[in-house]
Scaffold this active site. Structure first.
Site, PDB file in Angstrom:
ATOM      1  N   GLY A 196       0.829  -1.205   0.000  1.00 40.64           N
ATOM      2  CA  GLY A 196       0.000   0.000   0.000  1.00 40.64           C
ATOM      3  C   GLY A 196       0.863   1.254   0.000  1.00 40.64           C
ATOM      4  O   GLY A 196       1.851   1.334   0.723  1.00 40.64           O
ATOM      5  N   LYS A 290      10.305 -16.334  17.733  1.00 38.42           N
ATOM      6  CA  LYS A 290       8.945 -15.766  17.732  1.00 38.42           C
ATOM      7  C   LYS A 290       8.896 -14.315  18.180  1.00 38.42           C
ATOM      8  O   LYS A 290       7.824 -13.776  18.440  1.00 38.42           O
ATOM      9  CB  LYS A 290       8.040 -16.611  18.634  1.00 38.42           C
ATOM     10  N   ARG A 300      -3.311  -7.332  14.553  1.00 39.88           N
ATOM     11  CA  ARG A 300      -4.542  -8.145  14.477  1.00 39.88           C
ATOM     12  C   ARG A 300      -5.639  -7.539  15.356  1.00 39.88           C
ATOM     13  O   ARG A 300      -6.809  -7.520  14.978  1.00 39.88           O
ATOM     14  CB  ARG A 300      -4.272  -9.577  14.940  1.00 39.88           C
ATOM     15  N   GLN A 346     -35.935  -9.740  11.339  1.00 38.87           N
ATOM     16  CA  GLN A 346     -35.211  -9.692  12.624  1.00 38.87           C
ATOM     17  C   GLN A 346     -34.120 -10.761  12.649  1.00 38.87           C
ATOM     18  O   GLN A 346     -33.013 -10.534  13.130  1.00 38.87           O
ATOM     19  CB  GLN A 346     -36.179  -9.923  13.785  1.00 38.87           C
ATOM     20  N   GLN A 409     -25.636 -10.003   4.372  1.00 34.95           N
ATOM     21  CA  GLN A 409     -27.008 -10.195   4.867  1.00 34.95           C
ATOM     22  C   GLN A 409     -27.688  -8.844   5.086  1.00 34.95           C
ATOM     23  O   GLN A 409     -28.862  -8.669   4.765  1.00 34.95           O
ATOM     24  CB  GLN A 409     -26.994 -10.970   6.193  1.00 34.95           C
ATOM     25  N   TYR A 438      -5.671  -9.835   3.420  1.00 40.74           N
ATOM     26  CA  TYR A 438      -4.394  -9.273   3.881  1.00 40.74           C
ATOM     27  C   TYR A 438      -4.134  -9.626   5.344  1.00 40.74           C
ATOM     28  O   TYR A 438      -5.029 -10.053   6.046  1.00 40.74           O
ATOM     29  CB  TYR A 438      -4.277  -7.769   3.614  1.00 40.74           C
ATOM     30  N   GLU A 439      -2.908  -9.494   5.755  1.00 40.90           N
ATOM     31  CA  GLU A 439      -2.467  -9.938   7.087  1.00 40.90           C
ATOM     32  C   GLU A 439      -2.705 -11.439   7.256  1.00 40.90           C
ATOM     33  O   GLU A 439      -3.010 -11.908   8.357  1.00 40.90           O
ATOM     34  CB  GLU A 439      -3.192  -9.166   8.191  1.00 40.90           C
ATOM     35  N   ARG A 539     -11.893 -23.167  13.654  1.00 39.93           N
ATOM     36  CA  ARG A 539     -12.983 -22.190  13.660  1.00 39.93           C
ATOM     37  C   ARG A 539     -13.811 -22.304  14.951  1.00 39.93           C
ATOM     38  O   ARG A 539     -14.132 -21.303  15.590  1.00 39.93           O
ATOM     39  CB  ARG A 539     -13.861 -22.443  12.430  1.00 39.93           C
TER      40      ARG A 539
HETATM   41  C1  LIG Z   1      -6.177  -5.002  -0.001  1.00 40.52           C
HETATM   42  C2  LIG Z   1      -4.856  -5.708   0.125  1.00 40.52           C
HETATM   43  C3  LIG Z   1      -3.763  -5.024   0.626  1.00 40.52           C
HETATM   44  C4  LIG Z   1      -2.524  -5.644   0.725  1.00 40.52           C
HETATM   45  N1  LIG Z   1      -1.458  -4.933   1.189  1.00 40.52           N
HETATM   46  C5  LIG Z   1      -0.234  -5.516   1.219  1.00 40.52           C
HETATM   47  C6  LIG Z   1       0.917  -4.773   1.627  1.00 40.52           C
HETATM   48  O1  LIG Z   1       0.832  -3.593   1.972  1.00 40.52           O
HETATM   49  N2  LIG Z   1       2.123  -5.386   1.618  1.00 40.52           N
HETATM   50  C7  LIG Z   1       2.262  -6.690   1.248  1.00 40.52           C
HETATM   51  O2  LIG Z   1       3.386  -7.196   1.268  1.00 40.52           O
HETATM   52  N3  LIG Z   1       1.190  -7.427   0.870  1.00 40.52           N
HETATM   53  C8  LIG Z   1      -0.052  -6.877   0.841  1.00 40.52           C
HETATM   54  N4  LIG Z   1      -1.145  -7.609   0.436  1.00 40.52           N
HETATM   55  C9  LIG Z   1      -0.963  -8.994   0.019  1.00 40.52           C
HETATM   56  C10 LIG Z   1      -1.548 -10.009   0.993  1.00 40.52           C
HETATM   57  O3  LIG Z   1      -0.841  -9.986   2.209  1.00 40.52           O
HETATM   58  C11 LIG Z   1      -1.539 -11.393   0.343  1.00 40.52           C
HETATM   59  O4  LIG Z   1      -2.335 -11.320  -0.818  1.00 40.52           O
HETATM   60  C12 LIG Z   1      -2.070 -12.441   1.295  1.00 40.52           C
HETATM   61  O5  LIG Z   1      -1.122 -12.717   2.299  1.00 40.52           O
HETATM   62  C13 LIG Z   1      -2.454 -13.749   0.593  1.00 40.52           C
HETATM   63  O6  LIG Z   1      -1.388 -14.271  -0.110  1.00 40.52           O
HETATM   64  P1  LIG Z   1      -1.545 -14.719  -1.630  1.00 40.52           P
HETATM   65  O7  LIG Z   1      -2.046 -13.567  -2.399  1.00 40.52           O
HETATM   66  O8  LIG Z   1      -0.272 -15.355  -2.021  1.00 40.52           O
HETATM   67  O9  LIG Z   1      -2.697 -15.804  -1.609  1.00 40.52           O
HETATM   68  P2  LIG Z   1      -2.530 -17.356  -1.894  1.00 40.52           P
HETATM   69  O10 LIG Z   1      -1.735 -17.953  -0.798  1.00 40.52           O
HETATM   70  O11 LIG Z   1      -2.063 -17.577  -3.280  1.00 40.52           O
HETATM   71  O12 LIG Z   1      -4.038 -17.818  -1.757  1.00 40.52           O
HETATM   72  C14 LIG Z   1      -4.807 -18.428  -2.819  1.00 40.52           C
HETATM   73  C15 LIG Z   1      -5.589 -19.620  -2.264  1.00 40.52           C
HETATM   74  O13 LIG Z   1      -4.667 -20.647  -1.904  1.00 40.52           O
HETATM   75  C16 LIG Z   1      -4.965 -21.134  -0.607  1.00 40.52           C
HETATM   76  N5  LIG Z   1      -3.728 -21.570   0.066  1.00 40.52           N
HETATM   77  C17 LIG Z   1      -2.506 -20.984   0.021  1.00 40.52           C
HETATM   78  N6  LIG Z   1      -1.634 -21.670   0.786  1.00 40.52           N
HETATM   79  C18 LIG Z   1      -2.305 -22.707   1.324  1.00 40.52           C
HETATM   80  C19 LIG Z   1      -1.958 -23.773   2.213  1.00 40.52           C
HETATM   81  N7  LIG Z   1      -0.721 -23.892   2.709  1.00 40.52           N
HETATM   82  N8  LIG Z   1      -2.914 -24.653   2.564  1.00 40.52           N
HETATM   83  C20 LIG Z   1      -4.167 -24.536   2.085  1.00 40.52           C
HETATM   84  N9  LIG Z   1      -4.563 -23.541   1.247  1.00 40.52           N
HETATM   85  C21 LIG Z   1      -3.646 -22.642   0.868  1.00 40.52           C
HETATM   86  C22 LIG Z   1      -5.587 -19.937   0.125  1.00 40.52           C
HETATM   87  O14 LIG Z   1      -6.402 -20.375   1.206  1.00 40.52           O
HETATM   88  C23 LIG Z   1      -6.395 -19.288  -0.999  1.00 40.52           C
HETATM   89  O15 LIG Z   1      -7.653 -19.919  -1.052  1.00 40.52           O
HETATM   90  C24 LIG Z   1      -2.395  -7.009   0.332  1.00 40.52           C
HETATM   91  C25 LIG Z   1      -3.505  -7.695  -0.161  1.00 40.52           C
HETATM   92  C26 LIG Z   1      -4.725  -7.067  -0.268  1.00 40.52           C
HETATM   93  C27 LIG Z   1      -5.902  -7.824  -0.819  1.00 40.52           C
END
Ligand SMILES: Cc1cc2nc3c(=O)[nH]c(=O)nc-3n(C[C@H](O)[C@H](O)[C@H](O)COP(=O)(O)OP(=O)(O)OC[C@H]3O[C@@H](n4cnc5c(N)ncnc54)[C@H](O)[C@@H]3O)c2cc1C
Length: 546
Positions: A196, A290, A300, A346, A409, A438-439, A539
């Site tokens: 960002g 850690k 978070r 409701q 909803q 994100y996060e 969950r």
């Molecule tokens: C609005 C927004 C702002 C952001 N800002 C920043 C920023 O400022 N800086 C930055 O560095 N990043 C940023 N991000 C990136 C964001 O942190 C990543 O997109 C996020 O961590 C998810 O990673 P990915 O895109 O690789 O998703 P992926 O990991 O490719 O996810 C795709 C699918 O694969 C599944 N999956 C992946 N690994 C596994 C696993 N081990 N087991 C089971 N399922 C899995 C996931 O559940 C998901 O369904 C931003 C993203 C958004 C949307």
């Protein structure tokens, strides 16, 4: 009703209000002032919120003649940046040490449901400077960061990898001859993607890159990286960057991409509070793997509060609309009723309101736990950090998911009007739903919690579990039999008891299933095979926490 009219917001009823809304407000069964004090944790906070609101409303630079919905993306980014500058220049209006409380409120009033070009500077860049710099680096970087001479972002995600950070491809190779790191983007998929504020605004970034020294890879580490010339704002030689274009939402933030071509930075630009590279290239590992978790837990808690606030706003819109909307009759000829009188309506609305409160209180709880654990870390005790990290990751996943479902909803509860941008639902939804990704992507977060739970289950079985109060129930030997005989008579303790019993049962069932699969396949295959159960277990464990 005991309402003292001198209290702020003691009475929301205004002349000229819709009569149905006034009718509903008059029948409130609780004291509004007391309710606010309870929700916001005290009279002083409610009074301060009123002062901050009045300050924002009376500051001309914060007032928009044209709503953001009617602006182009460029105009939205420009306006956000301008307001963010005024907001920080006028930050004396709030207690800046209280970002969780006054800071978040002030920002939401000024910026609305969006981020701005400096969001990452405050949310991620500054906390990284504070958390990862050694004393000398802190002296050098913190002043200009606070004064915005540096405008920073956090560049971790790449085109190819976001969740699996161990496979990040950008490299930082140490050159002992010049005492520099050489940053490089070896492939297209190593392009940093998403940070960002990177697209147009930032001039520095915390960059996560694979650290190579003396021919060995030491994994991803953070580096302080100048990106744009402080005089001209043009990219430095060896740096290519730009904006990634329009997104699903949060378009006030200029998320960007970043490519390095053998770009050199001094050795001391590696953040060295925990791990180090000495001038001769010797790598010094961090004392505790850690240690970085603390900042993540705090972020978070902010996210959970933010999500609760979005769901709360959506609930208010949905409920108010349902009070003023009249459609259809319950008794023929008796006139059209307010749609809030329908049981189905409701059922749609009220659980979302309850969830918004539960999520808000969960955010308070996580923040308090974070402060307690930070105190313990100060005394060298890291025992509970992993558990708190797991709980906060899981809560982030459950809360953002439930918020997304809840907002949808509530949109549906407003019929056709809910689909108009004037309802605010499109902006609330597209803003809030980003929090599912994100996060930490939500499923990946739940699996992280599950990994922690499986470790706990193993330790409980062996008899050496060391669990914090929040997870102590996992080791309980209670039969798990419900004490509830009738919903009219059950206590809060009975409900918690049952939630804990269900969570405990699922944790051990998943553990046994995992172990059974591990006898016929590799551990990783067994994990994948059980992963749906593991997510469900994680969950329920988080719902139990809520
Ligand atoms: C609005 C927004 C702002 C952001 N800002 C920043 C920023 O400022 N800086 C930055 O560095 N990043 C940023 N991000 C990136 C964001 O942190 C990543 O997109 C996020 O961590 C998810 O990673 P990915 O895109 O690789 O998703 P992926 O990991 O490719 O996810 C795709 C699918 O694969 C599944 N999956 C992946 N690994 C596994 C696993 N081990 N087991 C089971 N399922 C899995 C996931 O559940 C998901 O369904 C931003 C993203 C958004 C949307």
């Amino acid at each position: 009703m005991n309402i003292n009219p001198t209290m702020p917001y003691a009475n929301l009823i205004q002349p000229g209000d819709n009569p149905d809304l006034t009718k509903e407000r008059k029948t409130a069964s609780f004291n509004l002032w007391k309710m606010q004090c309870f929700v916001y944790e005290g009279e002083e906070v409610v009074k301060r919120r009123k002062e901050i609101l009045e300050f924002v409303q009376s500051t001309p630079e914060f007032n928009d003649e044209i709503p953001a919905e009617f602006l182009s993306r460029e105009e939205v980014v420009d306006r956000g940046a301008r307001k963010a500058v005024v907001m920080t220049n006028k930050a004396d209006a709030i207690d800046t040490s209280d970002f969780f409380g006054e800071g978040m409120y002030y920002q939401s009033l000024v910026i609305g449901r969006d981020l701005h070009s400096m969001s990452l500077h405050y949310i991620m860049f500054m906390p990284t400077i504070q958390g990862q710099s050694d004393d000398d680096q802190m002296d050098e970087w913190m002043g200009p960061t606070a004064a915005r001479a540096f405008l920073g972002t956090f560049a971790q995600t790449e085109l190819g990898h976001g969740s699996n950070l161990t496979k990040l491809e950008a490299t930082a190779t140490y050159d002992p001859k010049t005492e520099e790191f050489v940053l490089h983007t070896p492939t297209l998929t190593a392009t940093k993607w998403w940070p960002g504020g990177l697209g147009k605004s930032c001039n520095v970034a915390v960059v996560m890159a694979q650290l190579y020294t003396n021919g060995q890879c030491k994994g991803p580490h953070p580096f302080f990286v100048p990106l744009r010339d402080p005089e001209t704002h043009m990219p430095m030689k060896g740096v290519t960057l730009g904006d990634i274009g329009p997104k699903f939402g949060i378009n006030g933030s200029d998320n960007g991409f970043l490519i390095f071509d053998h770009y050199r930075i001094p050795r001391r630009n590696m953040f060295m509070r925990f791990s180090k590279v000495l001038p001769d290239g010797t790598y010094v590992a961090p004392p505790h793997a850690k240690l970085g978790f603390g900042t993540m837990v705090f972020v978070r808690s902010i996210m959970i509060k933010d999500q609760a606030t979005q769901l709360g706003a959506a609930a208010v819109i949905g409920i108010r609309y349902s009070a003023v909307r009249r459609q259809g009759e319950i008794n023929e000829g008796a006139g059209e009723v307010q749609v809030i009188d329908y049981r189905t309506q409701q059922f749609r609305l009220l659980p979302q309101l309850a969830r918004a409160f539960a999520f808000l209180f969960a955010a308070y709880e996580i923040k308090t736990l974070y402060l307690n654990v930070t105190e313990q870390i100060g005394t060298g005790n890291m025992d509970l950090l992993a558990e708190l990290h797991a709980v906060s990751s899981g809560l982030k996943a459950v809360v953002s998911w439930e918020t997304a479902q809840g907002v949808e909803q509530l949109r549906l509860a407003c019929g056709g009007h809910g689909y108009s941008r004037a309802s605010a639902f499109p902006d609330i939804y597209t803003y809030a739903v980003g929090g599912c990704t994100y996060e930490g992507e939500n499923i990946v977060m739940l699996l992280q919690v599950a990994r922690f739970l499986m470790k706990c289950a193993k330790e409980v079985r062996i008899g050496n579990a060391k669990l914090a109060d929040i997870g102590a129930y996992i080791a309980k030997t209670d039969s798990g039999k419900s004490h509830i005989r009738s919903w009219r008579q059950c206590s809060d303790e009975d409900i918690i008891h049952d939630f804990e019993a269900v969570a405990r049962r699922m944790i051990f069932a998943s553990y046994d299933r995992l172990k059974s699969f591990e006898t016929t396949m590799t551990k990783k295959e067994a994990w994948n095979k059980c992963s749906i159960d593991l997510c469900k277990t994680a969950r329920v464990r988080e719902l139990c926490e809520l």
